[in-house]
Design a protein around this motif. Structure first.
Motif, PDB file in Angstrom:
ATOM      1  N   ILE A  22       0.788  -1.236  -0.033  1.00 32.09           N
ATOM      2  CA  ILE A  22       0.014  -0.043   0.068  1.00 32.09           C
ATOM      3  C   ILE A  22       0.956   1.189  -0.134  1.00 32.09           C
ATOM      4  CG2 ILE A  22      -1.576   1.198   1.275  1.00 32.09           C
ATOM      5  CD1 ILE A  22      -3.155  -1.106   2.186  1.00 32.09           C
ATOM      6  N   GLU A  23       1.880   1.335   0.712  1.00 30.04           N
ATOM      7  CA  GLU A  23       2.960   2.421   0.578  1.00 30.04           C
ATOM      8  C   GLU A  23       3.486   2.514  -0.754  1.00 30.04           C
ATOM      9  OE1 GLU A  23       6.788   2.177   3.253  1.00 30.04           O
ATOM     10  OE2 GLU A  23       4.804   2.178   4.628  1.00 30.04           O
ATOM     11  N   LYS A  24       3.496   1.465  -1.195  1.00 30.29           N
ATOM     12  CA  LYS A  24       4.064   1.796  -2.804  1.00 30.29           C
ATOM     13  C   LYS A  24       2.966   1.961  -3.681  1.00 30.29           C
ATOM     14  CE  LYS A  24       8.475   1.131  -2.272  1.00 30.29           C
ATOM     15  NZ  LYS A  24       9.402   1.842  -2.681  1.00 30.29           N
ATOM     16  N   ARG A  25       1.806   2.200  -3.293  1.00 29.81           N
ATOM     17  CA  ARG A  25       0.728   2.565  -4.074  1.00 29.81           C
ATOM     18  C   ARG A  25       0.130   1.409  -4.993  1.00 29.81           C
ATOM     19  NH1 ARG A  25      -1.664   7.390  -2.760  1.00 29.81           N
ATOM     20  NH2 ARG A  25      -2.684   7.267  -4.684  1.00 29.81           N
TER      21      ARG A  25
ATOM     22  N   PHE C 190     -12.060   0.271 -22.589  1.00 29.22           N
ATOM     23  CA  PHE C 190     -12.814   1.430 -21.573  1.00 29.22           C
ATOM     24  C   PHE C 190     -12.238   1.998 -20.452  1.00 29.22           C
ATOM     25  CE2 PHE C 190     -15.918  -0.957 -24.232  1.00 29.22           C
ATOM     26  CZ  PHE C 190     -16.898   0.014 -24.829  1.00 29.22           C
ATOM     27  N   LYS C 191     -10.873   1.865 -20.744  1.00 27.54           N
ATOM     28  CA  LYS C 191     -10.004   2.046 -19.595  1.00 27.54           C
ATOM     29  C   LYS C 191     -10.604   1.575 -18.191  1.00 27.54           C
ATOM     30  CE  LYS C 191      -7.703   6.221 -21.532  1.00 27.54           C
ATOM     31  NZ  LYS C 191      -8.387   6.156 -23.008  1.00 27.54           N
ATOM     32  N   ILE C 192     -11.171   0.596 -17.896  1.00 28.54           N
ATOM     33  CA  ILE C 192     -11.116  -0.144 -16.993  1.00 28.54           C
ATOM     34  C   ILE C 192     -10.005  -0.527 -16.000  1.00 28.54           C
ATOM     35  CG2 ILE C 192     -12.797  -2.272 -15.698  1.00 28.54           C
ATOM     36  CD1 ILE C 192     -14.330  -2.196 -18.464  1.00 28.54           C
ATOM     37  N   SER C 193     -10.216  -0.292 -14.797  1.00 31.03           N
ATOM     38  CA  SER C 193      -9.105  -0.737 -13.933  1.00 31.03           C
ATOM     39  C   SER C 193      -9.707  -1.419 -12.596  1.00 31.03           C
ATOM     40  CB  SER C 193      -8.099   0.138 -13.639  1.00 31.03           C
ATOM     41  OG  SER C 193      -8.593   1.218 -12.961  1.00 31.03           O
ATOM     42  N   LEU C 194      -8.900  -2.188 -11.890  1.00 32.82           N
ATOM     43  CA  LEU C 194      -9.433  -2.469 -10.696  1.00 32.82           C
ATOM     44  C   LEU C 194      -9.754  -1.328  -9.794  1.00 32.82           C
ATOM     45  CD1 LEU C 194      -6.558  -5.105  -9.807  1.00 32.82           C
ATOM     46  CD2 LEU C 194      -9.224  -5.507 -10.070  1.00 32.82           C
ATOM     47  N   PRO C 195     -10.688  -1.511  -8.961  1.00 35.23           N
ATOM     48  CA  PRO C 195     -10.955  -0.320  -8.023  1.00 35.23           C
ATOM     49  C   PRO C 195      -9.682   0.128  -7.155  1.00 35.23           C
ATOM     50  CG  PRO C 195     -12.163  -2.367  -7.168  1.00 35.23           C
ATOM     51  CD  PRO C 195     -11.633  -2.691  -8.603  1.00 35.23           C
ATOM     52  N   SER C 196      -9.892   1.499  -7.096  1.00 36.09           N
ATOM     53  CA  SER C 196      -8.530   2.062  -6.304  1.00 36.09           C
ATOM     54  C   SER C 196      -8.898   2.163  -4.909  1.00 36.09           C
ATOM     55  CB  SER C 196      -8.325   3.454  -6.754  1.00 36.09           C
ATOM     56  OG  SER C 196      -7.361   3.763  -6.297  1.00 36.09           O
ATOM     57  N   ILE C 197      -7.852   1.888  -4.056  1.00 34.65           N
ATOM     58  CA  ILE C 197      -8.077   1.794  -2.794  1.00 34.65           C
ATOM     59  C   ILE C 197      -7.835   3.165  -2.333  1.00 34.65           C
ATOM     60  CG2 ILE C 197      -8.216  -0.567  -2.363  1.00 34.65           C
ATOM     61  CD1 ILE C 197      -5.523  -0.215  -0.840  1.00 34.65           C
ATOM     62  N   TYR C 198      -7.089   3.997  -3.031  1.00 34.45           N
ATOM     63  CA  TYR C 198      -6.265   5.329  -2.534  1.00 34.45           C
ATOM     64  C   TYR C 198      -7.287   6.345  -2.708  1.00 34.45           C
ATOM     65  CZ  TYR C 198      -2.540   2.048  -2.942  1.00 34.45           C
ATOM     66  OH  TYR C 198      -2.072   0.854  -2.705  1.00 34.45           O
ATOM     67  N   PRO C 199      -7.186   7.247  -1.900  1.00 33.46           N
ATOM     68  CA  PRO C 199      -8.015   8.691  -2.179  1.00 33.46           C
ATOM     69  C   PRO C 199      -7.437   9.351  -3.237  1.00 33.46           C
ATOM     70  CG  PRO C 199      -6.404   8.715  -0.298  1.00 33.46           C
ATOM     71  CD  PRO C 199      -6.515   7.190  -0.554  1.00 33.46           C
ATOM     72  N   LYS C 200      -8.301   9.974  -3.918  1.00 34.21           N
ATOM     73  CA  LYS C 200      -7.892  10.561  -5.267  1.00 34.21           C
ATOM     74  C   LYS C 200      -7.008  11.920  -4.772  1.00 34.21           C
ATOM     75  CE  LYS C 200      -9.734   8.389  -8.566  1.00 34.21           C
ATOM     76  NZ  LYS C 200     -11.069   8.282  -8.320  1.00 34.21           N
TER      77      LYS C 200
END
Lengths: 200, 200, 200
Positions: A22-25, C190-200
């Motif tokens: 996670i640290e490495k995003r 469609f530039k789909i990617s895995l759901p991100s867990i990081y805040p924008k």
């Protein structure tokens, strides 16, 4: 009993892998892979070196399930995981104690020299972290400062010394494991590290 | 005789590993591991790829002892080691000559195609350095500029060409080894490198 | 038929390796190694993990020849290769579809659990790129953003689900491969990617 300890170690390693990833995003897939590699990378390298294939985690699904669940848990509760830091450190330390012994046992079983057995124990306990750091594009932390391998080596030496005496196999096992764990706890508590060869 | 050359190569590789690890400011454990990996990493990868396990250094303790002693020596005398630079370069060059031949022999023994045998020779001689560089978080130097693999390949080709003629096995061996060594010496002396594909 | 697709995949992977290596300004030897590793690295890791040695590319020279020719071609026409980008992307996508299935087949043959078989398929398809990125001193791109592994996993799940029904083996194979390919094409389009867990 051993099995339970083994699983605790797997959990601790998986969670530590998640935190580094996670640290490495990394994305979800990357995080899972790093959790996996941190947990079973050392044992995998050991199995490859001695030729015991398919490697362990391919034959016992428990590893896969435990790592997956631990990783999902760690991802969900990533902001609260700090509260668990002490427990995790304990799990991790107990884990490397056991991993060391598993590696040694496998080496003995393959008729290898005691020094090689100790190397296998150390590889089992510490190379998951090495592979994790390489995948994260870092110089492995255990090559720079963390006291990680030394307790494994001391535990391994204890194991082979005690085997010379008429002591029960089980007791030898337990004492050697305790040596790994206690050495590591003391090293961390008193900030003991290997003597530095660099000028201050 | 071969055995002595082999050991000289191991010494040279171990010392070169120590120097790189010190440059990266690794601790004692890290330095030892890098010395080890630089010496036996190529042979280990070769053994894994052909399935000859447990890998060589686990079956012959000489490697472990020689590497350990060389590494301790190199750490103690690290500031004086510059005086040895020429000897080390020679050991190293002789070492890759022999390593190449060991790899080729192993490939022949496993009934592999000559091209694969030459690849195994080159892997034996040069992938210790590749793994060292990866563990040190660098792009492997032999992928960028050092003439290292080309002499191995030329030596390997020589080996298989000569085998077509009625020449004694031993002589073929020696000539091929000499080709590796001389090509590398010339390349370094006259700063020859692979033709560059990049604009100046 | 499968063989031709396999070779198309090898070509696409080799060329993509060359392009990455050139970006890193490697020399000719480095470029060849990266082309090789990108093409056969995943299958090599798979073979090592299940103990099927000597690894595949050592037993079938086609891989070596195809990779070598593709790499030379890519080096010569490196400035024009942009025109081929779409074809390459297609080859690559078809390639991972097939690689996934090859890995799964090998896992079934070794009597491994379906989940492990899917892991082997994913490793076959995607770890060539992981090793390439490590050798180029980058965090592997598939751990960060590229949708690469998810299609492999979906294809693998499809494969094992369909096997439960009375469908011809060949058809199961084709459908699972198509799932890998179509999922990847859609994800990229469609530039789909895995759901991100990081805040924008």
């Amino acid at each position: 009993m051993f099995y339970i300890i083994d699983i605790l170690g797997v959990i601790a390693f998986a969670i530590s892998g998640v935190l580094v990833a996670i640290e490495k995003r990394m994305d979800l897939f990357g995080i899972l892979i790093i959790a996996f590699v941190t947990s079973v990378g050392g044992g995998t390298l050991r199995d490859l070196l001695i030729g015991d294939t398919p490697v362990s985690w391919m034959r016992d699904m428990t590893y896969t399930y435990v790592i997956f669940i631990s990783a999902v848990f760690a991802i969900l509760f990533r902001s609260n995981i700090n509260y668990l830091r002490t427990s995790l450190f304990l799990f991790d330390t107990i884990g490397i104690g056991l991993y060391t012994l598993v590696g040694i046992e496998k080496g003995i079983h393959a008729n290898l020299h005691p020094i090689i057995c100790i190397a296998l124990g150390t590889i089992t306990a510490s190379f998951g972290g090495v592979i994790r750091d390489i995948l994260c594009n870092e110089i492995p932390v255990i090559f720079r400062k963390e006291i990680y391998a030394t307790p494994c080596i001391l535990g391994g030496v204890t194991y082979f010394l005690l085997r010379e005496f008429p002591i029960k196999e089980n007791l030898v096992f337990v004492v050697a494991g305790v040596v790994v764990i206690v050495t590591r706890l003391l090293a961390v508590k008193f900030k003991i590290s290997l003597p530095s060869i660099y000028p201050k």
